[in-house]
Design an enzyme around this catalytic site. Structure first.
Site, PDB file in Angstrom:
ATOM      1  N   ASN A   9       0.863  -1.186  -0.107  1.00 10.79           N
ATOM      2  CA  ASN A   9      -0.224   0.007  -0.067  1.00 10.79           C
ATOM      3  C   ASN A   9       0.628   1.074  -0.143  1.00 10.79           C
ATOM      4  OD1 ASN A   9      -1.987   2.187   0.494  1.00 10.79           O
ATOM      5  ND2 ASN A   9      -2.192   1.480   2.670  1.00 10.79           N
ATOM      6  N   LYS A  11       0.089   4.277  -0.142  1.00  7.75           N
ATOM      7  CA  LYS A  11      -0.572   5.301   0.313  1.00  7.75           C
ATOM      8  C   LYS A  11      -0.519   6.597  -0.460  1.00  7.75           C
ATOM      9  CE  LYS A  11       0.167   3.731   4.712  1.00  7.75           C
ATOM     10  NZ  LYS A  11      -0.048   3.855   6.382  1.00  7.75           N
ATOM     11  N   HIS A  96      -9.681   1.134   4.453  1.00  8.96           N
ATOM     12  CA  HIS A  96      -8.379   1.198   5.283  1.00  8.96           C
ATOM     13  C   HIS A  96      -8.729   2.205   6.464  1.00  8.96           C
ATOM     14  CE1 HIS A  96      -4.466   2.613   6.199  1.00  8.96           C
ATOM     15  NE2 HIS A  96      -3.930   1.545   5.447  1.00  8.96           N
ATOM     16  N   GLU A  98      -7.259   4.868   7.584  1.00  5.48           N
ATOM     17  CA  GLU A  98      -7.196   6.282   7.395  1.00  5.48           C
ATOM     18  C   GLU A  98      -8.126   6.699   6.456  1.00  5.48           C
ATOM     19  OE1 GLU A  98      -3.141   5.664   5.300  1.00  5.48           O
ATOM     20  OE2 GLU A  98      -2.312   5.295   7.391  1.00  5.48           O
ATOM     21  N   GLU A 167      -5.836  -5.128  10.228  1.00  5.08           N
ATOM     22  CA  GLU A 167      -4.931  -4.225  10.667  1.00  5.08           C
ATOM     23  C   GLU A 167      -5.587  -3.522  11.852  1.00  5.08           C
ATOM     24  OE1 GLU A 167      -2.853  -2.840   6.527  1.00  5.08           O
ATOM     25  OE2 GLU A 167      -4.404  -1.467   7.109  1.00  5.08           O
ATOM     26  N   GLY A 173       1.600   2.115  10.823  1.00  3.75           N
ATOM     27  CA  GLY A 173       2.644   3.482  10.745  1.00  3.75           C
ATOM     28  C   GLY A 173       3.393   3.584  12.151  1.00  3.75           C
ATOM     29  N   SER A 211       2.781  -2.202  10.454  1.00  7.10           N
ATOM     30  CA  SER A 211       4.099  -2.497  10.575  1.00  7.10           C
ATOM     31  C   SER A 211       4.771  -3.838  10.123  1.00  7.10           C
ATOM     32  CB  SER A 211       4.524  -1.798  12.173  1.00  7.10           C
ATOM     33  OG  SER A 211       4.079  -0.469  12.338  1.00  7.10           O
TER      34      SER A 211
HETATM   35  C1  PEP Z   1      -1.225   0.087   5.931  1.00  9.34           C
HETATM   36  O1  PEP Z   1      -1.087   1.408   5.420  1.00  9.34           O
HETATM   37  O2  PEP Z   1      -2.157  -0.700   5.418  1.00  9.34           O
HETATM   38  C2  PEP Z   1      -0.072  -0.437   6.713  1.00  9.34           C
HETATM   39  C3  PEP Z   1       0.051  -1.505   7.026  1.00  9.34           C
HETATM   40  O3  PEP Z   1       0.984   0.595   7.020  1.00  9.34           O
HETATM   41  P1  PEP Z   1       2.439   0.167   7.681  1.00  9.34           P
HETATM   42  O4  PEP Z   1       3.083  -1.240   7.033  1.00  9.34           O
HETATM   43  O5  PEP Z   1       3.346   1.422   7.426  1.00  9.34           O
HETATM   44  O6  PEP Z   1       2.203   0.006   9.007  1.00  9.34           O
END
Ligand code: PEP
Length: 255
Positions: A9, A11, A96, A98, A167, A173, A211
């Site tokens: 992803n 982003k 997601h 976000e 998630e 993040g 992460s």
């Molecule tokens: C994500 O945005 O879907 C994600 C898992 O981000 P990160 O790996 O940076 O935590």
């Protein structure tokens, strides 16, 4: 279970030049090592044409990070699922955290988007996950089941066609990853929910996201109900992303 699925992803990152360099390095790395997993990259909409041009016929698939809940019409700024299909998208990330947090997306809207994606022939990657407050209040299972249930009810007999990404919001993040045991526990709950929804649930893949990186991927990906990863920050670094792909156990070894 089939091959693991690793999805990057990106982003709201990238540029034509940066994307081209990253893709070139990834393709070279995959050619050298073989591909242990199904792999796809989800980019911002303006770059989908670039991904289509550079990735067509390669081992890398691609997708988008959102789509409209509407089919077409007077929805300025929206991107329809059918438009994503025109650019060869195989996947679209939906719900997601976000988008839920900054754009007010709720379970019903995510469910409508999933319907649109499936109608356009695109696999929705439906994100679910609890906040830290939810987890601390013992509400993790309730929250993820509620989020997934809205999508399952909306898509009906197509439930086996979705990918689910667990998630935990507190892990996205932040550098703070769920332990393999924490992730496996929630994945098992989601697996049971999918099994109850469809006789074909063996097709569903449940990804972990939050992460994930080269250092923790192997242990997470070895959990019985973790079918792959949704990778944010680490998907922007070619070496890190390639290491995550390489840490997938081969399909034959996956239970
Ligand atoms: C994500 O945005 O879907 C994600 C898992 O981000 P990160 O790996 O940076 O935590």
């Amino acid at each position: 279970m089939t091959k693991k699925l690793i999805v990057g992803n990106w982003k709201m990152n990238g540029s034509l030049a940066v994307n081209a360099g990253l893709l070139q390095t990834l393709l070279a790395g995959l050619n050298d090592d073989g591909v242990a997993a199904d792999v796809a990259l989800c980019a911002s909409a303006p770059y989908l044409a670039q991904l289509q041009a550079l990735l067509q016929g390669t081992a890398l698939g691609w997708g988008a990070q959102d789509c409209s809940a509407h089919e077409s019409g007077a929805y300025t700024g929206e991107v329809a699922a059918a438009m994503l299909r025109d650019f060869g998208c195989r996947y679209v990330i939906l719900g997601h955290s976000e988008r839920r947090q900054y754009h007010g997306e709720n379970d019903d809207l995510v469910a409508q988007k999933a319907q649109r994606a499936l109608a356009a022939g695109i696999t929705p990657i439906v994100c679910v996950g609890e906040t830290l407050a939810d987890r601390e209040a013992g509400r993790t299972e309730f929250v993820v089941k509620r989020q997934l249930s809205a999508v399952i009810h909306a898509v009906g007999h197509c439930a086996s066609e979705i990918v689910v990404a667990y998630e935990p919001v507190w892990a996205i993040g932040t550098g703070r990853t769920a332990t393999p045991e924490q992730a496996q526990t929630v994945h098992a709950v989601l697996r049971s929910q999918l099994k109850a929804a469809s006789a074909h649930s063996s097709r569903n893949r449940i990804l972990y996201g939050g992460s994930m990186n080269a250092g923790n991927a192997a242990e997470l990906l070895s959990q019985p109900d973790i079918d792959g990863g949704l990778i944010g920050g680490a998907s922007l670094k070619a070496d890190e992303f390639l290491s995550i792909i390489a840490s997938c156990p081969p399909a034959a070894a996956v239970i």
